[in-house]
Write a protein that holds these residues in place. Structure first.
Motif, PDB file in Angstrom:
ATOM      1  N   TRP A  30       0.835  -1.210   0.000  1.00  0.00           N
ATOM      2  CA  TRP A  30       0.000   0.000   0.000  1.00  0.00           C
ATOM      3  C   TRP A  30       0.869   1.260   0.000  1.00  0.00           C
ATOM      4  O   TRP A  30       0.605   2.220  -0.730  1.00  0.00           O
ATOM      5  CB  TRP A  30      -0.930  -0.006   1.204  1.00  0.00           C
ATOM      6  CG  TRP A  30      -1.458   1.354   1.505  1.00  0.00           C
ATOM      7  CD1 TRP A  30      -1.029   2.212   2.475  1.00  0.00           C
ATOM      8  CD2 TRP A  30      -2.485   2.058   0.788  1.00  0.00           C
ATOM      9  NE1 TRP A  30      -1.723   3.393   2.419  1.00  0.00           N
ATOM     10  CE2 TRP A  30      -2.622   3.329   1.386  1.00  0.00           C
ATOM     11  CE3 TRP A  30      -3.290   1.727  -0.292  1.00  0.00           C
ATOM     12  CZ2 TRP A  30      -3.532   4.263   0.932  1.00  0.00           C
ATOM     13  CZ3 TRP A  30      -4.209   2.670  -0.739  1.00  0.00           C
ATOM     14  CH2 TRP A  30      -4.321   3.924  -0.134  1.00  0.00           C
ATOM     15  N   TYR A  44       2.376   1.760  -3.321  1.00  0.00           N
ATOM     16  CA  TYR A  44       1.312   2.207  -4.221  1.00  0.00           C
ATOM     17  C   TYR A  44       1.054   3.695  -4.031  1.00  0.00           C
ATOM     18  O   TYR A  44       0.957   4.452  -5.005  1.00  0.00           O
ATOM     19  CB  TYR A  44       0.033   1.404  -3.934  1.00  0.00           C
ATOM     20  CG  TYR A  44      -1.218   1.984  -4.539  1.00  0.00           C
ATOM     21  CD1 TYR A  44      -1.537   1.773  -5.880  1.00  0.00           C
ATOM     22  CD2 TYR A  44      -2.091   2.759  -3.763  1.00  0.00           C
ATOM     23  CE1 TYR A  44      -2.685   2.320  -6.436  1.00  0.00           C
ATOM     24  CE2 TYR A  44      -3.242   3.310  -4.315  1.00  0.00           C
ATOM     25  CZ  TYR A  44      -3.534   3.081  -5.650  1.00  0.00           C
ATOM     26  OH  TYR A  44      -4.672   3.630  -6.205  1.00  0.00           O
ATOM     27  N   GLN A  77       4.605   1.356  -8.559  1.00  0.00           N
ATOM     28  CA  GLN A  77       3.649   0.270  -8.729  1.00  0.00           C
ATOM     29  C   GLN A  77       4.299  -1.108  -8.821  1.00  0.00           C
ATOM     30  O   GLN A  77       3.708  -2.111  -8.404  1.00  0.00           O
ATOM     31  CB  GLN A  77       2.769   0.539  -9.955  1.00  0.00           C
ATOM     32  CG  GLN A  77       2.002   1.853  -9.890  1.00  0.00           C
ATOM     33  CD  GLN A  77       1.192   1.991  -8.605  1.00  0.00           C
ATOM     34  OE1 GLN A  77       0.646   1.020  -8.107  1.00  0.00           O
ATOM     35  NE2 GLN A  77       1.127   3.206  -8.065  1.00  0.00           N
ATOM     36  N   ALA A 129       4.964  -2.217  -5.324  1.00  0.00           N
ATOM     37  CA  ALA A 129       3.675  -2.500  -4.688  1.00  0.00           C
ATOM     38  C   ALA A 129       3.171  -3.880  -5.106  1.00  0.00           C
ATOM     39  O   ALA A 129       2.719  -4.672  -4.270  1.00  0.00           O
ATOM     40  CB  ALA A 129       2.656  -1.425  -5.063  1.00  0.00           C
ATOM     41  N   ARG A 130       3.263  -4.163  -6.398  1.00  0.00           N
ATOM     42  CA  ARG A 130       2.778  -5.447  -6.907  1.00  0.00           C
ATOM     43  C   ARG A 130       3.543  -6.608  -6.290  1.00  0.00           C
ATOM     44  O   ARG A 130       2.978  -7.656  -5.962  1.00  0.00           O
ATOM     45  CB  ARG A 130       2.906  -5.463  -8.434  1.00  0.00           C
ATOM     46  CG  ARG A 130       1.895  -6.366  -9.121  1.00  0.00           C
ATOM     47  CD  ARG A 130       1.884  -6.257 -10.639  1.00  0.00           C
ATOM     48  NE  ARG A 130       2.620  -5.154 -11.179  1.00  0.00           N
ATOM     49  CZ  ARG A 130       2.092  -3.969 -11.501  1.00  0.00           C
ATOM     50  NH1 ARG A 130       0.808  -3.748 -11.305  1.00  0.00           N
ATOM     51  NH2 ARG A 130       2.831  -3.003 -12.006  1.00  0.00           N
ATOM     52  N   GLN A 158      -5.401  -1.040  -7.589  1.00  0.00           N
ATOM     53  CA  GLN A 158      -4.201  -0.744  -8.369  1.00  0.00           C
ATOM     54  C   GLN A 158      -4.441  -0.928  -9.865  1.00  0.00           C
ATOM     55  O   GLN A 158      -3.996  -0.104 -10.681  1.00  0.00           O
ATOM     56  CB  GLN A 158      -3.044  -1.638  -7.922  1.00  0.00           C
ATOM     57  CG  GLN A 158      -1.735  -1.314  -8.644  1.00  0.00           C
ATOM     58  CD  GLN A 158      -0.647  -2.336  -8.404  1.00  0.00           C
ATOM     59  OE1 GLN A 158      -0.894  -3.534  -8.452  1.00  0.00           O
ATOM     60  NE2 GLN A 158       0.566  -1.857  -8.139  1.00  0.00           N
TER      61      GLN A 158
END
Length: 350
Positions: free
Chosen positions: A116, A119, A124, A127-128, A157
């Motif tokens: 989070w 993100y 990204q 985050a992934r 996302q």
């Protein structure tokens, strides 16, 4: 965005924000509860027990609180360190099976929060990766609540990155599990994620239906199972914001502004990052709908929140608003664009 309470905020300047965070993060890094004693403090020896687990969980709770108020930019490095600490305890210490399961669950929850934070910082890929780790943990432990959280987050996302079909499918998968979990607030939150994805797919009628479902569910929040702590932010302010975004995607910017105003008015001041994002989104809709003077005023007023927030998503929204203001002929817009551009440049140099 993940919890219901926070410490009192100190100062409005970037220097004060960073100083306060440094103190708070240092305290969090120690991860010691006030009631801890030498016999229960988490050391490198001995068997891990309930007191040690509570210390680690309190560290994650502190990270939630800091993120709510200040955004993920300054908090994420500490969250990664906290995750490393939990992993170290799992892999190097002795503990009974019951504690071991709770430690692994805590590692999954901390990985989810790291996701989070990355993100929110608009990183990204990282985050992934952390969401993938959290989903693996949820699957291994068969922990439905964590699985729902990760799927709902991945849906958010996907929509953010311009993949609304994936966002919708992920939200549906989360909704199937949430129906079994039995929390109306949780089902409402996920329904709003479905609505967001549908609006980005240009299915305005479907998005309106799911958002209406979300509103009905939150009105029945007292029924069924209590919502998990991480969903505490979801309520009327969040749904007003979602409705404003729905109208924005449909091109009805004038209608969006009333809902965005309501979202800003009703948003708890605990959530500093959300208030900054809401105000900038309102400014964007006002300028787009032709209310340039008020939009410029709202954009400049957002500086009050931005001084306390470190969030890539918020700065992206700020850039959008600056570009809109710079493209208009109004004197107020040009002045606001100049002031905001100077602020962005100062933040970049800080």
């Amino acid at each position: 965005m993940r919890s219901a309470t926070f410490l009192a905020q100190e100062g409005s300047s970037d220097v004060h924000r960073r100083a306060f965070l440094a103190d708070s993060l240092g305290a969090t890094a120690a991860v010691k509860l006030p009631a801890a004693t030498p016999s229960t403090a988490l050391s490198s020896k001995g068997t891990v027990g309930t007191a040690h687990l509570l210390e680690l969980r309190e560290g994650l709770r502190s990270l939630y609180h800091l993120d709510d108020a200040y955004g993920g930019g300054d908090v994420r490095s500490l969250a990664v360190k906290h995750l490393r600490r939990v992993r170290r305890v799992i892999n190097t210490r002795d503990y009974p099976d019951t504690i071991g399961r709770q430690l692994r669950l805590l590692a999954g929850e901390t990985a989810e929060h790291c996701a989070w934070l990355f993100y929110d910082a608009d990183d990204q890929e990282q985050a992934r990766a952390y969401w993938g780790e959290a989903l693996t943990t949820a699957t291994m432990l068969r922990e439905t609540a964590l699985e729902i959280l990760v799927l709902a987050s991945l849906s958010m996302q996907a929509s953010f990155e311009g993949h609304p079909r994936d966002g919708y499918d992920l939200a549906r998968a989360a909704q199937e599990r949430a129906a079994q979990y039995g929390s109306r607030v949780l089902q409402s939150l996920i329904a709003s994620r479905e609505a967001r994805a549908l609006s980005l797919m240009r299915d305005d009628s479907g998005a309106s239906r799911r958002l209406a479902d979300s509103m009905r569910l939150v009105e029945r929040a007292d029924r069924g199972r209590p919502s998990p702590d991480w969903a505490a932010f979801h309520g009327h302010a969040e749904l007003d914001y979602a409705q404003g975004l729905l109208y924005t995607e449909a091109g009805h910017h004038g209608r969006a502004t009333s809902f965005l105003r309501a979202a800003l008015t009703h948003q708890d001041r605990t959530y500093g990052r959300n208030r900054a994002l809401y105000r900038l989104t309102l400014a964007r809709s006002l300028v787009t709908s032709g209310e340039v003077d008020e939009g410029a005023a709202q954009a400049v007023a957002s500086l009050e929140h931005l001084d306390e927030v470190e969030s890539g998503r918020v700065l992206r929204r700020l850039t959008e608003v600056v570009d809109l203001l710079a493209a208009t002929d109004a004197t107020s817009a040009r002045q606001a664009a100049s002031e905001l551009t100077e602020y962005v440049q100062e933040r970049g140099a800080a």
